[in-house]
Design a protein around this motif. Structure first.
Motif, short mmCIF file in Angstrom:
data_model
loop_
_atom_site.label_atom_id
_atom_site.label_comp_id
_atom_site.label_asym_id
_atom_site.label_seq_id
_atom_site.Cartn_x
_atom_site.Cartn_y
_atom_site.Cartn_z
N HIS B 127 15.07 6.12 -37.07
CA HIS B 127 14.76 5.96 -35.67
C HIS B 127 15.34 5.28 -34.72
O HIS B 127 16.04 5.15 -35.26
CB HIS B 127 13.48 5.96 -36.32
CG HIS B 127 12.56 5.84 -37.04
ND1 HIS B 127 12.08 6.87 -37.42
CD2 HIS B 127 13.22 5.56 -38.70
CE1 HIS B 127 11.46 7.31 -38.82
NE2 HIS B 127 11.67 6.04 -39.35
N GLU B 128 15.60 5.64 -33.61
CA GLU B 128 16.39 4.81 -32.54
C GLU B 128 15.67 4.74 -31.84
O GLU B 128 14.38 5.62 -30.71
CB GLU B 128 16.99 5.86 -32.21
CG GLU B 128 18.43 6.47 -32.23
CD GLU B 128 19.88 6.80 -31.33
OE1 GLU B 128 20.72 5.85 -32.33
OE2 GLU B 128 19.29 7.18 -30.26
N ILE B 129 15.73 3.79 -30.81
CA ILE B 129 14.61 2.34 -30.12
C ILE B 129 15.78 1.68 -28.98
O ILE B 129 16.71 1.91 -29.81
CB ILE B 129 13.19 2.29 -30.53
CG1 ILE B 129 12.94 1.50 -29.08
CG2 ILE B 129 14.40 0.79 -31.04
CD1 ILE B 129 11.34 1.23 -30.01
N SER B 130 15.11 1.79 -27.78
CA SER B 130 16.31 1.37 -26.52
C SER B 130 16.12 -0.32 -26.92
O SER B 130 15.09 -0.86 -27.35
CB SER B 130 15.45 1.58 -25.45
OG SER B 130 15.17 0.03 -24.54
N GLN B 131 17.05 -1.17 -27.07
CA GLN B 131 17.08 -3.01 -27.69
C GLN B 131 16.39 -3.01 -26.32
O GLN B 131 15.26 -3.80 -26.92
CB GLN B 131 18.67 -2.87 -27.04
CG GLN B 131 19.85 -1.97 -27.99
CD GLN B 131 20.82 -2.55 -28.09
OE1 GLN B 131 21.05 -3.92 -27.50
NE2 GLN B 131 21.93 -2.20 -28.56
N GLU B 132 16.01 -2.88 -25.36
CA GLU B 132 15.33 -3.42 -24.13
C GLU B 132 13.77 -3.72 -24.99
O GLU B 132 13.54 -4.45 -24.60
CB GLU B 132 15.84 -2.76 -22.83
CG GLU B 132 15.04 -3.81 -22.06
CD GLU B 132 15.18 -3.38 -20.89
OE1 GLU B 132 14.96 -1.45 -20.50
OE2 GLU B 132 15.01 -3.93 -19.67
N ARG B 179 1.73 -3.56 -29.28
CA ARG B 179 2.27 -3.10 -28.23
C ARG B 179 3.01 -1.46 -29.03
O ARG B 179 3.18 -1.42 -30.08
CB ARG B 179 3.81 -4.15 -28.78
CG ARG B 179 4.47 -3.91 -27.19
CD ARG B 179 4.40 -3.63 -25.39
NE ARG B 179 5.25 -3.89 -24.92
CZ ARG B 179 5.46 -3.27 -24.92
NH1 ARG B 179 5.04 -1.74 -24.48
NH2 ARG B 179 6.82 -3.13 -23.40
N LYS B 180 2.43 -0.46 -27.91
CA LYS B 180 3.21 0.64 -27.97
C LYS B 180 4.10 1.15 -27.19
O LYS B 180 4.50 0.67 -26.95
CB LYS B 180 1.91 1.69 -27.67
CG LYS B 180 0.80 2.09 -28.86
CD LYS B 180 -0.36 2.90 -28.00
CE LYS B 180 -1.81 2.31 -28.56
NZ LYS B 180 -3.05 3.55 -28.84
N GLY B 181 5.47 1.64 -27.89
CA GLY B 181 6.51 1.91 -27.52
C GLY B 181 6.78 3.06 -27.88
O GLY B 181 6.64 3.87 -28.96
N LYS B 182 7.83 3.64 -26.68
CA LYS B 182 8.36 5.01 -27.21
C LYS B 182 9.48 4.73 -28.24
O LYS B 182 10.61 3.76 -27.85
CB LYS B 182 8.77 5.42 -25.71
CG LYS B 182 9.35 7.11 -25.95
CD LYS B 182 9.78 8.51 -24.75
CE LYS B 182 10.15 9.10 -24.17
NZ LYS B 182 10.21 9.45 -25.66
N ILE B 183 9.66 6.08 -29.58
CA ILE B 183 10.75 6.25 -29.93
C ILE B 183 10.87 7.33 -30.22
O ILE B 183 10.58 8.33 -30.26
CB ILE B 183 9.99 4.99 -31.42
CG1 ILE B 183 11.52 4.38 -32.30
CG2 ILE B 183 9.58 5.72 -32.15
CD1 ILE B 183 10.93 3.82 -33.80
N GLU B 184 12.30 7.11 -30.94
CA GLU B 184 12.88 8.47 -31.48
C GLU B 184 12.95 8.68 -32.41
O GLU B 184 13.44 7.96 -33.81
CB GLU B 184 14.53 8.93 -30.53
CG GLU B 184 14.64 8.96 -29.28
CD GLU B 184 15.76 9.40 -28.55
OE1 GLU B 184 17.14 9.40 -29.38
OE2 GLU B 184 16.56 8.82 -28.04
N GLU B 208 20.69 -4.85 -24.31
CA GLU B 208 20.79 -3.98 -22.81
C GLU B 208 20.06 -2.65 -22.95
O GLU B 208 19.21 -2.21 -23.91
CB GLU B 208 22.25 -3.35 -23.43
CG GLU B 208 23.22 -4.15 -23.23
CD GLU B 208 23.37 -5.21 -24.15
OE1 GLU B 208 22.99 -4.57 -25.35
OE2 GLU B 208 24.30 -6.29 -23.91
N GLU B 209 19.43 -1.93 -21.78
CA GLU B 209 18.82 -1.06 -21.11
C GLU B 209 19.15 0.57 -22.29
O GLU B 209 18.46 1.34 -22.84
CB GLU B 209 18.97 -0.90 -19.87
CG GLU B 209 17.42 -0.01 -19.54
CD GLU B 209 17.05 -0.09 -18.27
OE1 GLU B 209 17.37 -0.92 -17.30
OE2 GLU B 209 16.09 0.61 -17.55
#
Lengths: 368, 368
Positions: B127-132, B179-184, B208-209
């Protein structure tokens, strides 16, 4: 008692006197700060009966009076107030009302008559010394005081006033730190100030070159005045060691070395000497070259430094801590190390003057 | 093994893996860092058997090989080296030679074959998620994990992947952080990561964003990849509490309030609630106005805050710590507080979205 003031200024004043407040006292009043509103001023006092700090700040006084309030609680409240004028007033029920914007605290206060009075010190016969100089003299000596109380006199720093010179001396049985500086002296004098007191004085001094510290001495007390702040401390009783006898008059080997390089090398070497064995580092001094060795069960380290040697080759060992402590407070780029034999004390001093002298006893090695 | 590298880069790499090294282990090799020279790279690995960190940096490799060296000693040595290229090489006697300018260390090393191997994790299904985003999601949940080990599963954070959404949830029996967030995402999944692991991941992430964190999950382990650094952790075993059932579906009172003002007021109020009694603060909510009260034997405090109230007046009390913890990590300027009765949980959430929800249980007061 009732006054208005700026919470940031009040917080600054609290932080000055709070260091003298005893947090461990069994007497609740000694955990307090004494507040006195008079004329256009607010006086704050904290004391642990060894040191007392008295600070005065400007405030809008509506009603004069004095009370004592718990130092920790008062400082935590004032630190967190909104950025708006604060009103502090004593209520009928002996509670202190602290009002700021839409915040209202009511906290317990103590009757100020129970707060111990600081000793009165005659301020007519004062010595004066530059803040900047006194700050560096404290920093360059106080670290060498004894940390244990086996010989209480050694936990203090000797302040010896001889005409226009102040000699400050600390020693702990393994090393000596001596720093001389210029003072506008009133009378020759000789007192021993607790190390803790000097650390607090150092904290209070801003360090401005043109500003002065006033020092007044009695038989039992010292008073340091820095602007609106007075710090009063008891003196240590007893005879200080005659340090002048200890300082060697001559040397057989003298080394000129970069202080920063020497400090770095000894700090690295001490990484392996840490576990027991007195942080032992060994210097092998030959022409133009000094080797610093240390070893333990973890491994060994070998450092080489360029030096200029005048006199005889030498192998000598030290507790690295004493060299590190001294080299850390020397402001000069280049220092002299002076040795006589590997069983007699070593000297560290700047090459430009004799105002600063550090003496360190060597460690006897089984074999050289 | 022999390599050259820049000591600053090496020190940075050591500081990354060192956090996984156990300082208290009875096995000396677990106090070590594994060093492996291969191709043009130096690999460093530290592990306490719960977390493992594997980091790769560039180095000038002269001879490939691997050893293990005491982490604390190695880092203290490298930190203090002069600013000059360092040579690290294994000697015949199993000693590690560290050479830099005119400094030479010889320290003990361990055979790398005794160092525990990190578990192999399949990295094809990540899975991939933004570092920020991931950094802020950790910060906004991990504080709410249980600190005691009575129920080990609660010392972790639930990571629940539902299509392209990652839900992170922490709870300790008194509060919930969601906390919910967008993930690939690759596959839906549900694991519980130890809080300590996420704190370490947070430390490694630069934030980093545009950069991503790769997350790979197995039945027993999680692998977080951040650039050249891999962090592998075991998962917590057991069933996480069904948090969705706990979150209230409705409210009777909803307050809109400035988060910073509310935090400051509760922090001030908590100064008097500290001594025992669960840091109790009481909210008295009426139209356009919220009063926060706290009192103890030291005194009392009264705070007033402007609010917008929707619904019924209410009096309710909380442990101030739980409110403070949540308000400290909310980035939004304005929040909603939602309440049903003074015996049912309160909700704190941003007014702009439902991605962040904090639930806090109230404290029952003897009288209102």
């Amino acid at each position: 008692m009732k006054f208005f003031c700026d919470p940031k200024t009040l917080m600054h004043s609290i932080s000055i006197v709070q260091k003298a407040v005893s947090s461990k006292s069994t007497l609740p009043i000694l955990k307090g700060i004494y507040l006195e509103a008079f004329d256009k001023n607010l006086r704050l006092v904290g004391t642990d009966m060894e040191i007392g700090i008295d600070h005065i700040m400007g405030a809008n006084i509506i009603e004069e009076g004095s009370i004592v309030v718990d130092a920790r609680l008062f400082s935590e409240i004032i630190r967190r107030l909104p950025d708006s004028e604060v009103e502090v007033s004593l209520q009928n029920n002996n509670q202190l009302l602290i009002k700021c914007a839409s915040t209202e605290f009511n906290i317990l206060s103590y009757n100020s008559s129970e707060f111990p009075e600081l000793p009165e010190i005659e301020e007519e016969q004062t010595h004066e010394i530059s803040q900047e100089l006194f700050k560096s003299m404290i920093r360059q000596t106080v670290f060498a005081t004894a940390q244990d109380e086996a010989r209480p006199i050694l936990t203090g720093v000797l302040m010896e006033i001889e005409d226009d010179t102040l000699n400050m001396v600390a020693l702990d049985g393994y090393r000596v730190a001596l720093r001389k500086g210029k003072i506008e002296a009133h009378l020759n004098n000789k007192v021993v100030i607790p190390g803790k007191t000097l650390n607090e004085v150092n904290r209070i001094i801003g360090g401005e070159e043109d500003e002065k510290v006033q020092i007044s001495l009695t038989n039992n007390h010292a008073l340091f005045t820095v602007g609106n702040t007075k710090l009063i401390s008891r003196l240590l009783e007893g005879e200080f060691i005659n340090y002048k006898q200890i300082l060697p008059k001559e040397f057989k080997s003298r080394i000129k070395v970069n202080a920063k390089h020497l400090l770095d090398s000894i700090e690295r070497a001490s990484l392996l000497g840490k576990e027991g064995r007195n942080n032992l580092v060994k210097f092998i001094i030959t022409d133009e070259n000094m080797i610093i060795n240390s070893n333990s069960e973890l491994g060994n380290v070998h450092e080489e430094i360029k030096i200029e040697l005048e006199g005889e080759d030498l192998q000598i060992a030290f507790n690295s801590k004493y060299f590190i402590d001294a080299l850390k407070v020397i402001d000069d780029e280049t220092v002299y190390l002076e040795f006589t034999t590997n069983l007699s004390p070593g000297i560290i001093k700047p090459i430009t003057n004799d105002n600063t002298i550090y003496l360190v006893l060597p460690v006897r090695l089984a074999s050289y």
